[in-house]
Design a protein around this motif. Structure first.
Motif, PDB file in Angstrom:
ATOM      1  N   CYS A  10     -12.395  38.235 -21.412  1.00 59.69           N
ATOM      2  CA  CYS A  10     -12.527  39.567 -21.999  1.00 59.69           C
ATOM      3  C   CYS A  10     -13.849  40.221 -21.605  1.00 59.69           C
ATOM      4  O   CYS A  10     -14.848  39.544 -21.378  1.00 59.69           O
ATOM      5  CB  CYS A  10     -12.448  39.474 -23.527  1.00 59.69           C
ATOM      6  N   TYR A  11     -13.818  41.548 -21.558  1.00 60.53           N
ATOM      7  CA  TYR A  11     -14.998  42.365 -21.286  1.00 60.53           C
ATOM      8  C   TYR A  11     -15.492  42.968 -22.597  1.00 60.53           C
ATOM      9  O   TYR A  11     -14.684  43.478 -23.383  1.00 60.53           O
ATOM     10  CB  TYR A  11     -14.649  43.523 -20.343  1.00 60.53           C
ATOM     11  N   TYR A  12     -16.793  42.916 -22.799  1.00 60.41           N
ATOM     12  CA  TYR A  12     -17.400  43.449 -24.014  1.00 60.41           C
ATOM     13  C   TYR A  12     -18.586  44.339 -23.682  1.00 60.41           C
ATOM     14  O   TYR A  12     -19.325  44.062 -22.738  1.00 60.41           O
ATOM     15  CB  TYR A  12     -17.929  42.310 -24.902  1.00 60.41           C
ATOM     16  N   LEU A  13     -18.783  45.357 -24.496  1.00 62.65           N
ATOM     17  CA  LEU A  13     -20.021  46.124 -24.487  1.00 62.65           C
ATOM     18  C   LEU A  13     -20.852  45.575 -25.630  1.00 62.65           C
ATOM     19  O   LEU A  13     -20.414  45.578 -26.789  1.00 62.65           O
ATOM     20  CB  LEU A  13     -19.750  47.615 -24.691  1.00 62.65           C
TER      21      LEU A  13
ATOM     22  N   THR B 234     -24.997  46.640 -22.615  1.00 61.16           N
ATOM     23  CA  THR B 234     -24.657  45.889 -21.410  1.00 61.16           C
ATOM     24  C   THR B 234     -23.173  45.551 -21.427  1.00 61.16           C
ATOM     25  O   THR B 234     -22.632  45.187 -22.476  1.00 61.16           O
ATOM     26  CB  THR B 234     -25.450  44.564 -21.351  1.00 61.16           C
ATOM     27  N   LEU B 235     -22.535  45.636 -20.261  1.00 59.54           N
ATOM     28  CA  LEU B 235     -21.158  45.183 -20.123  1.00 59.54           C
ATOM     29  C   LEU B 235     -21.181  43.739 -19.656  1.00 59.54           C
ATOM     30  O   LEU B 235     -21.891  43.398 -18.701  1.00 59.54           O
ATOM     31  CB  LEU B 235     -20.400  46.043 -19.097  1.00 59.54           C
ATOM     32  N   ILE B 236     -20.424  42.887 -20.350  1.00 57.23           N
ATOM     33  CA  ILE B 236     -20.332  41.481 -19.959  1.00 57.23           C
ATOM     34  C   ILE B 236     -18.871  41.056 -19.909  1.00 57.23           C
ATOM     35  O   ILE B 236     -18.012  41.663 -20.552  1.00 57.23           O
ATOM     36  CB  ILE B 236     -21.113  40.542 -20.908  1.00 57.23           C
ATOM     37  N   LYS B 237     -18.620  40.013 -19.132  1.00 56.87           N
ATOM     38  CA  LYS B 237     -17.303  39.374 -19.113  1.00 56.87           C
ATOM     39  C   LYS B 237     -17.519  37.890 -19.348  1.00 56.87           C
ATOM     40  O   LYS B 237     -18.400  37.276 -18.731  1.00 56.87           O
ATOM     41  CB  LYS B 237     -16.603  39.570 -17.767  1.00 56.87           C
TER      42      LYS B 237
ATOM     43  N   THR C 251     -17.347  26.365 -22.583  1.00 62.59           N
ATOM     44  CA  THR C 251     -17.451  24.919 -22.789  1.00 62.59           C
ATOM     45  C   THR C 251     -17.564  24.703 -24.300  1.00 62.59           C
ATOM     46  O   THR C 251     -17.477  25.650 -25.083  1.00 62.59           O
ATOM     47  CB  THR C 251     -18.685  24.335 -22.075  1.00 62.59           C
ATOM     48  N   ASP C 252     -17.795  23.473 -24.702  1.00 61.78           N
ATOM     49  CA  ASP C 252     -17.924  23.204 -26.138  1.00 61.78           C
ATOM     50  C   ASP C 252     -19.115  23.935 -26.751  1.00 61.78           C
ATOM     51  O   ASP C 252     -19.037  24.410 -27.877  1.00 61.78           O
ATOM     52  CB  ASP C 252     -18.069  21.701 -26.399  1.00 61.78           C
ATOM     53  N   GLN C 253     -20.221  24.049 -26.003  1.00 61.11           N
ATOM     54  CA  GLN C 253     -21.444  24.611 -26.563  1.00 61.11           C
ATOM     55  C   GLN C 253     -21.907  25.918 -25.926  1.00 61.11           C
ATOM     56  O   GLN C 253     -22.766  26.594 -26.482  1.00 61.11           O
ATOM     57  CB  GLN C 253     -22.587  23.591 -26.435  1.00 61.11           C
ATOM     58  N   CYS C 254     -21.338  26.279 -24.766  1.00 61.71           N
ATOM     59  CA  CYS C 254     -21.859  27.422 -24.019  1.00 61.71           C
ATOM     60  C   CYS C 254     -20.758  28.318 -23.459  1.00 61.71           C
ATOM     61  O   CYS C 254     -19.586  27.944 -23.449  1.00 61.71           O
ATOM     62  CB  CYS C 254     -22.720  26.929 -22.849  1.00 61.71           C
ATOM     63  N   LEU C 255     -21.191  29.479 -22.993  1.00 63.50           N
ATOM     64  CA  LEU C 255     -20.327  30.416 -22.290  1.00 63.50           C
ATOM     65  C   LEU C 255     -21.010  30.801 -20.986  1.00 63.50           C
ATOM     66  O   LEU C 255     -22.219  31.021 -20.951  1.00 63.50           O
ATOM     67  CB  LEU C 255     -20.104  31.688 -23.116  1.00 63.50           C
ATOM     68  N   TYR C 256     -20.237  30.881 -19.924  1.00 63.56           N
ATOM     69  CA  TYR C 256     -20.729  31.373 -18.635  1.00 63.56           C
ATOM     70  C   TYR C 256     -20.287  32.820 -18.561  1.00 63.56           C
ATOM     71  O   TYR C 256     -19.088  33.114 -18.628  1.00 63.56           O
ATOM     72  CB  TYR C 256     -20.123  30.545 -17.497  1.00 63.56           C
ATOM     73  N   ILE C 257     -21.256  33.719 -18.492  1.00 62.76           N
ATOM     74  CA  ILE C 257     -20.929  35.143 -18.548  1.00 62.76           C
ATOM     75  C   ILE C 257     -21.417  35.873 -17.305  1.00 62.76           C
ATOM     76  O   ILE C 257     -22.352  35.436 -16.643  1.00 62.76           O
ATOM     77  CB  ILE C 257     -21.497  35.825 -19.812  1.00 62.76           C
ATOM     78  N   THR C 258     -20.738  36.968 -17.023  1.00 58.34           N
ATOM     79  CA  THR C 258     -21.169  37.884 -15.982  1.00 58.34           C
ATOM     80  C   THR C 258     -21.702  39.119 -16.676  1.00 58.34           C
ATOM     81  O   THR C 258     -20.988  39.732 -17.476  1.00 58.34           O
ATOM     82  CB  THR C 258     -20.003  38.274 -15.056  1.00 58.34           C
ATOM     83  N   GLN C 259     -22.973  39.446 -16.419  1.00 60.19           N
ATOM     84  CA  GLN C 259     -23.574  40.674 -16.937  1.00 60.19           C
ATOM     85  C   GLN C 259     -23.539  41.680 -15.798  1.00 60.19           C
ATOM     86  O   GLN C 259     -24.009  41.390 -14.699  1.00 60.19           O
ATOM     87  CB  GLN C 259     -25.025  40.452 -17.351  1.00 60.19           C
ATOM     88  N   TYR C 260     -22.967  42.845 -16.054  1.00 60.39           N
ATOM     89  CA  TYR C 260     -22.857  43.859 -15.014  1.00 60.39           C
ATOM     90  C   TYR C 260     -24.026  44.833 -15.120  1.00 60.39           C
ATOM     91  O   TYR C 260     -24.129  45.589 -16.077  1.00 60.39           O
ATOM     92  CB  TYR C 260     -21.516  44.587 -15.106  1.00 60.39           C
TER      93      TYR C 260
END
Length: 89
Positions: A11-14, A24-27, A32-41
Protein backbone atom coordinates in the motif's frame (compact mmCIF):
# COMPACT_ATOMS: atom_id res chain seq x y z
CA UNK A 1 0.92 9.21 17.64
CA UNK A 2 0.95 6.32 15.18
CA UNK A 3 3.58 3.70 14.31
CA UNK A 4 4.69 1.86 11.20
CA UNK A 5 3.02 -1.31 12.52
CA UNK A 6 -0.34 0.08 11.30
CA UNK A 7 0.77 0.12 7.66
CA UNK A 8 0.11 -2.75 5.24
CA UNK A 9 2.49 -4.18 2.61
CA UNK A 10 1.80 -3.20 -0.98
CA UNK A 11 0.00 0.00 0.00
CA UNK A 12 0.92 3.64 -0.61
CA UNK A 13 0.51 6.14 2.21
CA UNK A 14 0.89 9.87 2.67
CA UNK A 15 2.51 10.33 6.06
CA UNK A 16 4.14 12.99 8.17
CA UNK A 17 6.86 11.28 10.17
CA UNK A 18 7.43 14.25 12.50
CA UNK A 19 5.21 17.23 13.22
CA UNK A 20 7.36 19.84 11.47
CA UNK A 21 8.36 17.72 8.47
CA UNK A 22 6.76 17.79 5.01
CA UNK A 23 4.29 15.14 3.86
CA UNK A 24 5.98 12.10 2.31
CA UNK A 25 4.63 9.39 0.02
CA UNK A 26 5.75 5.89 1.01
CA UNK A 27 5.06 2.36 -0.16
CA UNK A 28 5.40 -0.63 2.13
CA UNK A 29 7.42 -3.19 0.18
CA UNK A 30 8.36 -5.99 2.62
CA UNK A 31 7.22 -6.89 6.12
CA UNK A 32 9.20 -8.96 8.63
CA UNK A 33 8.31 -9.78 12.22
CA UNK A 34 9.88 -6.57 13.54
CA UNK A 35 10.45 -4.27 10.55
CA UNK A 36 9.12 -2.88 7.29
CA UNK A 37 11.13 -2.19 4.14
CA UNK A 38 9.70 0.98 2.66
CA UNK A 39 10.19 3.11 -0.40
CA UNK A 40 10.09 6.85 0.31
CA UNK A 41 9.36 8.85 -2.82
CA UNK A 42 11.38 12.03 -2.96
CA UNK A 43 13.38 13.35 -5.96
CA UNK A 44 14.57 9.77 -6.29
CA UNK A 45 13.12 6.76 -4.45
CA UNK A 46 14.85 6.02 -1.14
CA UNK A 47 14.70 2.46 0.20
CA UNK A 48 14.93 2.11 3.99
CA UNK A 49 14.11 -0.28 6.80
CA UNK A 50 11.89 1.00 9.62
CA UNK A 51 11.07 -0.70 12.89
CA UNK A 52 7.37 -1.36 13.26
CA UNK A 53 7.52 0.49 16.59
CA UNK A 54 9.03 3.65 15.01
CA UNK A 55 6.66 6.58 15.50
CA UNK A 56 4.72 8.41 12.79
CA UNK A 57 3.25 11.78 13.68
CA UNK A 58 0.32 11.42 11.25
CA UNK A 59 -0.95 8.97 8.64
CA UNK A 60 -2.78 11.37 6.37
CA UNK A 61 -4.11 9.00 3.75
CA UNK A 62 -4.04 5.53 2.24
CA UNK A 63 -3.97 6.16 -1.52
CA UNK A 64 -6.59 4.43 -3.64
CA UNK A 65 -5.51 2.48 -6.71
CA UNK A 66 -6.82 5.30 -8.94
CA UNK A 67 -4.77 7.92 -7.08
CA UNK A 68 -1.65 5.72 -7.27
CA UNK A 69 -2.08 5.46 -11.05
CA UNK A 70 -2.51 9.25 -11.34
CA UNK A 71 0.57 9.85 -9.19
CA UNK A 72 2.66 7.26 -11.10
CA UNK A 73 1.86 8.96 -14.42
CA UNK A 74 3.02 12.35 -13.11
CA UNK A 75 6.04 10.93 -11.25
CA UNK A 76 7.23 8.86 -14.23
CA UNK A 77 6.83 11.84 -16.59
CA UNK A 78 8.96 13.98 -14.28
CA UNK A 79 11.60 11.24 -14.03
CA UNK A 80 11.71 10.93 -17.84
CA UNK A 81 12.21 14.69 -18.17
CA UNK A 82 15.05 14.54 -15.64
CA UNK A 83 16.86 11.79 -17.57
CA UNK A 84 16.30 13.48 -20.94
CA UNK A 85 18.09 16.59 -19.64
CA UNK A 86 21.07 14.46 -18.60
CA UNK A 87 21.23 12.86 -22.08
CA UNK A 88 21.66 16.28 -23.72
CA UNK A 89 24.96 16.91 -21.94
Amino acid sequence: MYSYSLLEPGCYYLIQEKEDEPVTLIKITVETDQCLYITQYEDMPVLVWKKKADPIFDILELLSDDKVKEWEAVYNDSQDAYYEEEDDE
